[in-house]
Each structure stands twice: as structure tokens, then as C-alpha cells.
Design a protein around this motif. Structure first.
Motif, PDB file in Angstrom:
ATOM      1  N   GLY A 129       0.815  -1.211   0.000  1.00 20.88           N
ATOM      2  CA  GLY A 129       0.000   0.000   0.000  1.00 20.88           C
ATOM      3  C   GLY A 129       0.845   1.256   0.000  1.00 20.88           C
ATOM      4  N   GLU A 130       1.980   1.198   0.721  1.00 24.06           N
ATOM      5  CA  GLU A 130       2.826   2.394   0.811  1.00 24.06           C
ATOM      6  C   GLU A 130       3.523   2.680  -0.515  1.00 24.06           C
ATOM      7  OE1 GLU A 130       3.471  -0.493   2.044  1.00 24.06           O
ATOM      8  OE2 GLU A 130       5.539  -0.978   1.528  1.00 24.06           O
ATOM      9  N   VAL A 131       3.748   1.622  -1.324  1.00 21.12           N
ATOM     10  CA  VAL A 131       4.359   1.842  -2.644  1.00 21.12           C
ATOM     11  C   VAL A 131       3.346   2.551  -3.547  1.00 21.12           C
ATOM     12  CG1 VAL A 131       5.370   0.737  -4.677  1.00 21.12           C
ATOM     13  CG2 VAL A 131       5.836  -0.184  -2.381  1.00 21.12           C
ATOM     14  N   ALA A 132       2.094   2.069  -3.524  1.00 16.81           N
ATOM     15  CA  ALA A 132       1.051   2.682  -4.361  1.00 16.81           C
ATOM     16  C   ALA A 132       0.791   4.132  -3.939  1.00 16.81           C
ATOM     17  CB  ALA A 132      -0.239   1.864  -4.262  1.00 16.81           C
ATOM     18  N   SER A 133       0.686   4.383  -2.639  1.00 14.43           N
ATOM     19  CA  SER A 133       0.338   5.745  -2.210  1.00 14.43           C
ATOM     20  C   SER A 133       1.484   6.722  -2.481  1.00 14.43           C
ATOM     21  CB  SER A 133      -0.087   5.769  -0.740  1.00 14.43           C
ATOM     22  OG  SER A 133       0.988   5.512   0.129  1.00 14.43           O
ATOM     23  N   VAL A 158       0.133   2.917 -11.328  1.00 13.66           N
ATOM     24  CA  VAL A 158       0.068   1.919 -10.247  1.00 13.66           C
ATOM     25  C   VAL A 158      -0.008   0.517 -10.851  1.00 13.66           C
ATOM     26  CG1 VAL A 158      -1.288   1.029  -8.298  1.00 13.66           C
ATOM     27  CG2 VAL A 158      -0.972   3.503  -8.574  1.00 13.66           C
ATOM     28  N   TYR A 159      -0.890   0.339 -11.864  1.00 15.74           N
ATOM     29  CA  TYR A 159      -0.981  -0.984 -12.499  1.00 15.74           C
ATOM     30  C   TYR A 159       0.321  -1.362 -13.192  1.00 15.74           C
ATOM     31  CZ  TYR A 159      -5.926  -1.572 -11.544  1.00 15.74           C
ATOM     32  OH  TYR A 159      -7.127  -1.759 -10.913  1.00 15.74           O
ATOM     33  N   ALA A 160       0.975  -0.398 -13.869  1.00  9.22           N
ATOM     34  CA  ALA A 160       2.221  -0.693 -14.579  1.00  9.22           C
ATOM     35  C   ALA A 160       3.301  -1.139 -13.593  1.00  9.22           C
ATOM     36  CB  ALA A 160       2.680   0.541 -15.359  1.00  9.22           C
ATOM     37  N   ALA A 161       3.392  -0.464 -12.451  1.00  9.71           N
ATOM     38  CA  ALA A 161       4.392  -0.841 -11.439  1.00  9.71           C
ATOM     39  C   ALA A 161       4.082  -2.227 -10.876  1.00  9.71           C
ATOM     40  CB  ALA A 161       4.425   0.194 -10.319  1.00  9.71           C
ATOM     41  N   GLU A 184       5.468  -9.030  -6.352  1.00  9.73           N
ATOM     42  CA  GLU A 184       5.157  -8.748  -4.946  1.00  9.73           C
ATOM     43  C   GLU A 184       4.296  -7.491  -4.799  1.00  9.73           C
ATOM     44  OE1 GLU A 184       8.107  -8.583  -6.351  1.00  9.73           O
ATOM     45  OE2 GLU A 184       9.249  -6.847  -5.628  1.00  9.73           O
ATOM     46  N   LEU A 185       4.155  -6.733  -5.892  1.00  2.00           N
ATOM     47  CA  LEU A 185       3.316  -5.524  -5.847  1.00  2.00           C
ATOM     48  C   LEU A 185       1.921  -5.765  -6.426  1.00  2.00           C
ATOM     49  CD1 LEU A 185       5.893  -2.786  -7.012  1.00  2.00           C
ATOM     50  CD2 LEU A 185       5.437  -3.621  -4.687  1.00  2.00           C
ATOM     51  N   SER A 186       1.665  -6.989  -6.888  1.00  2.00           N
ATOM     52  CA  SER A 186       0.401  -7.308  -7.539  1.00  2.00           C
ATOM     53  C   SER A 186      -0.787  -6.940  -6.636  1.00  2.00           C
ATOM     54  CB  SER A 186       0.375  -8.803  -7.857  1.00  2.00           C
ATOM     55  OG  SER A 186      -0.892  -9.168  -8.337  1.00  2.00           O
ATOM     56  N   THR A 187      -1.779  -6.310  -7.219  1.00  2.00           N
ATOM     57  CA  THR A 187      -3.030  -5.842  -6.575  1.00  2.00           C
ATOM     58  C   THR A 187      -2.829  -4.692  -5.584  1.00  2.00           C
ATOM     59  OG1 THR A 187      -3.159  -7.323  -4.636  1.00  2.00           O
ATOM     60  CG2 THR A 187      -4.056  -8.168  -6.721  1.00  2.00           C
ATOM     61  N   MET A 188      -1.641  -4.085  -5.564  1.00  2.00           N
ATOM     62  CA  MET A 188      -1.488  -2.923  -4.671  1.00  2.00           C
ATOM     63  C   MET A 188      -2.408  -1.804  -5.170  1.00  2.00           C
ATOM     64  SD  MET A 188       2.110  -1.042  -5.565  1.00  2.00           S
ATOM     65  CE  MET A 188       2.509  -0.425  -7.213  1.00  2.00           C
ATOM     66  N   VAL A 217     -13.700   0.013  -0.178  1.00  2.00           N
ATOM     67  CA  VAL A 217     -13.896   1.063  -1.177  1.00  2.00           C
ATOM     68  C   VAL A 217     -14.366   0.438  -2.482  1.00  2.00           C
ATOM     69  CG1 VAL A 217     -12.268   2.749  -0.227  1.00  2.00           C
ATOM     70  CG2 VAL A 217     -11.431   1.027  -1.839  1.00  2.00           C
ATOM     71  N   THR A 218     -15.215   1.161  -3.198  1.00  2.00           N
ATOM     72  CA  THR A 218     -15.744   0.639  -4.459  1.00  2.00           C
ATOM     73  C   THR A 218     -14.899   1.091  -5.649  1.00  2.00           C
ATOM     74  OG1 THR A 218     -17.231   2.546  -4.486  1.00  2.00           O
ATOM     75  CG2 THR A 218     -18.125   0.482  -3.647  1.00  2.00           C
ATOM     76  N   GLN A 219     -13.927   1.968  -5.380  1.00  2.00           N
ATOM     77  CA  GLN A 219     -13.072   2.465  -6.456  1.00  2.00           C
ATOM     78  C   GLN A 219     -11.736   2.875  -5.845  1.00  2.00           C
ATOM     79  OE1 GLN A 219     -13.919   5.181 -10.289  1.00  2.00           O
ATOM     80  NE2 GLN A 219     -14.335   6.262  -8.403  1.00  2.00           N
ATOM     81  N   ALA A 220     -10.639   2.590  -6.555  1.00  2.00           N
ATOM     82  CA  ALA A 220      -9.307   2.947  -6.059  1.00  2.00           C
ATOM     83  C   ALA A 220      -8.375   3.101  -7.245  1.00  2.00           C
ATOM     84  CB  ALA A 220      -8.785   1.862  -5.124  1.00  2.00           C
ATOM     85  N   LEU A 221      -7.202   3.664  -7.006  1.00  2.00           N
ATOM     86  CA  LEU A 221      -6.141   3.666  -8.010  1.00  2.00           C
ATOM     87  C   LEU A 221      -5.385   2.355  -7.835  1.00  2.00           C
ATOM     88  CD1 LEU A 221      -4.792   7.326  -7.604  1.00  2.00           C
ATOM     89  CD2 LEU A 221      -6.602   6.488  -9.112  1.00  2.00           C
ATOM     90  N   GLY A 222      -5.356   1.527  -8.882  1.00  2.00           N
ATOM     91  CA  GLY A 222      -4.829   0.178  -8.727  1.00  2.00           C
ATOM     92  C   GLY A 222      -5.784  -0.639  -7.879  1.00  2.00           C
ATOM     93  N   GLY A 223      -5.270  -1.736  -7.289  1.00  2.00           N
ATOM     94  CA  GLY A 223      -6.072  -2.492  -6.327  1.00  2.00           C
ATOM     95  C   GLY A 223      -6.740  -3.731  -6.875  1.00  2.00           C
ATOM     96  N   ALA A 224      -6.688  -3.942  -8.194  1.00  2.00           N
ATOM     97  CA  ALA A 224      -7.306  -5.136  -8.778  1.00  2.00           C
ATOM     98  C   ALA A 224      -6.228  -5.940  -9.514  1.00  2.00           C
ATOM     99  CB  ALA A 224      -8.421  -4.732  -9.741  1.00  2.00           C
TER     100      ALA A 224
END
Ligand SMILES: [Mn+2]
Length: 258
Positions: free
Chosen positions: A63-67, A98-101, A107-111, A176-183
Motif C-alpha cells: 500500500g505504501e508503494v502505491a500511495s 500503479v498498475y504498470a508498477a 510482490e506488488l500485484s493488486t497494490m 472502497v468501491t473504487q481505487a487507483l490500482g487495487g485489482a
């Protein structure tokens, strides 16, 4: 001379080992820190100034990488965020980043992360969010609290929570129903973005749910009526800790003076 003052802190709280919240104020970012002493920055009114909080999604990796990735990009885009379209584009690019990273490192998958913030223009205020971090307009300090009715709350939420409808009796949810990345695979976003005229004297709170989940609105309201600047932010942080400090907490109090 009209100016903007921003007082902020970011803290892991009492129950989490890491701080997955990140913050951007203009060119300055604060990621994964432990600061219980609020810092204040001042900026002349004129060029677009971005102030935003990103809350890495808990229960998922990195989470800290994405944020931090999102606030650093917003810091770079900052001066170019001159209207709603630019903000929507920037958030879309953050989502792609976020998805590209995550694609490059298993290990970052779904962040993923939420984001909520403001861009202050010379005469207008842009408010944006994806997820459940918040932007709240607050009244002026020094109003006192004597004899007011409960309905006199001066808090006015400007962001739009991407949260599922709550069951009766529940006032918060971590979903949350929407986020940056997360799927697991790319999912486009529809950011909430709005524009309003900028009024001198306006105060706004940009914060993660580590403040608004444990601390009731009327307590936040009381603190902001009684205090401003560093004292206000410190008292808000203290209220979150007194309520158990269940989550990372990031708070930015933005004032437009003039
Ligand atoms: Mn949180």
C-alpha cells in the motif's frame, strides 16, 4: 498578499506497524513517516497548488508503494493542474502507473490506494477523490462552542466517498468501491472532480480515514472551532490516538488567507 497555508502531519497510529499513507503539498511529498509534530508551509496564491492524501489499501501488499507513487506523480503534475480535465487526466495516469508498477513486480500485484485532495487556483478551488479519503470544508476558527445546536456543524464534506452503502447502525466501512490500482487486472476509474469559487478565509481538511473513522464529526468540528494551524492538527491527531489510533492517520489543514 493573499496566500495559502498548509499544516500537515502523517502518523502510523497505534495499532499498525507501518504507515501506508502518503501526502503531497505542492512540490513536497511525505511518505510512510512518523511525524506527530505538524509542519506548516506557506505558498503565494496564483500557480496551481495541489494538496492530497493517498491511503494505501490495507490487507493488500505494498500500500505504501502505491500511495507514494501517486503523491509523487501529483507533485510533478502539480503546476499543470489548471482545471478539471487536467486533474482527471492526472488521476488516470496515476491509475495506469500503479498498475504498470504492479505488473513489473509480482510482490506488488493488486497494490492500490485511495486519493483525495484539492488544487487551489487563483480564483477557484478544485476538489477531487477516488476512494474514501476525504476533503472537508470547515468553518473559521475562533467561533467558540457555547450554546450551539448539534445541527450547527460547520463541517461540509466536499469529496464523494466511494464506499458501499452502510448497514444500519454502522458509520464507517473499510471497503472502497473504487481505487487507483487495487485489482489483479487494469480497471479504469471515474474520479470525482468538482470546481467552486475560491473564497478567502476558507479552511479545508484533507485527511485519511484514520481520522474520520474513529473521531466523530462533532469532535472534529469542536477542535477546528477552537484551534487553527499546528495546534488544530495536533489536537485532531491526539483525538484519533485517544480513540485507539486504529489506522494510519494523515491530516492536512489548508487555509486561504487574504
Ligand atoms: Mn486508512
Amino acid at each position: 498578499m493573499p496566500y495559502i497555508s498548509v499544516t500537515a502531519l502523517s502518523h502510523p497510529g497505534l495499532r499498525r506497524e507501518h504507515n501506508e499513507d502518503s501526502l503531497v503539498v505542492g512540490p513536497w511529498t511525505l511518505c510512510g513517516t512518523v511525524t506527530e509534530n505538524p509542519q506548516t508551509m506557506a505558498f503565494p496564491l496564483g500557480r496551481p497548488l495541489v494538496v492530497a492524501v493517498a491511503d494505501g489499501i490495507g490487507g493488500q501488499p505494498a500500500g505504501e508503494v502505491a500511495s507514494s507513487l501517486v503523491v509523487r506523480r501529483l507533485g510533478l503534475f502539480g503546476p499543470a493542474l489548471d482545471g478539471e480535465e487536467a486533474v482527471r487526466d492526472a488521476l488516470g495516469m496515476c491509475n495506469h502507473a500503479v498498475y504498470a508498477a504492479a505488473d513489473r513486480a509480482p510482490e506488488l500485484s493488486t497494490m492500490g490506494t485511495t486519493v483525495a485532495g484539492v488544487v487551489i487556483l487563483e480564483q477557484e478551488l478544485l476538489v477531487f477523490n477516488v476512494g474514501d479519503s476525504r476533503v472537508i470544508e470547515v468553518g473559521p476558527a475562533g467561533n467558540g462552542d457555547g450554546g450551539r445546536a448539534a445541527s450547527d456543524d460547520t463541517l461540509h464534506q466536499l469529496s464523494v466517498d466511494d464506499s458501499p452503502a452502510l448497514p444500519r447502525g454502522r458509520r464507517t466501512t473499510s471497503i472502497v468501491t473504487q481505487a487507483l490500482g487495487g485489482a489483479p487486472t487494469f480497471s479504469a476509474i471515474t474520479p470525482h472532480v468538482s470546481t467552486s469559487p475560491l473564497t478567502p478565509g476558507t479552511r479545508m481538511l484533507v485527511c485519511s480515514d484514520g481520522l474520520t473513522d474513529p473521531v466523530l464529526d462533532n469532535e472534529i468540528d469542536d477542535i477546528l472551532r477552537a484551534h487553527d494551524g499546528g495546534r488544530a492538527v495536533f489536537e485532531l491527531w491526539k483525538a484519533a490516538m485517544s480513540a485507539g489510533g486504529p489506522d494510519n492517520v494523515t491530516i492536512a489543514l489548508v487555509s486561504v488567507a487574504g
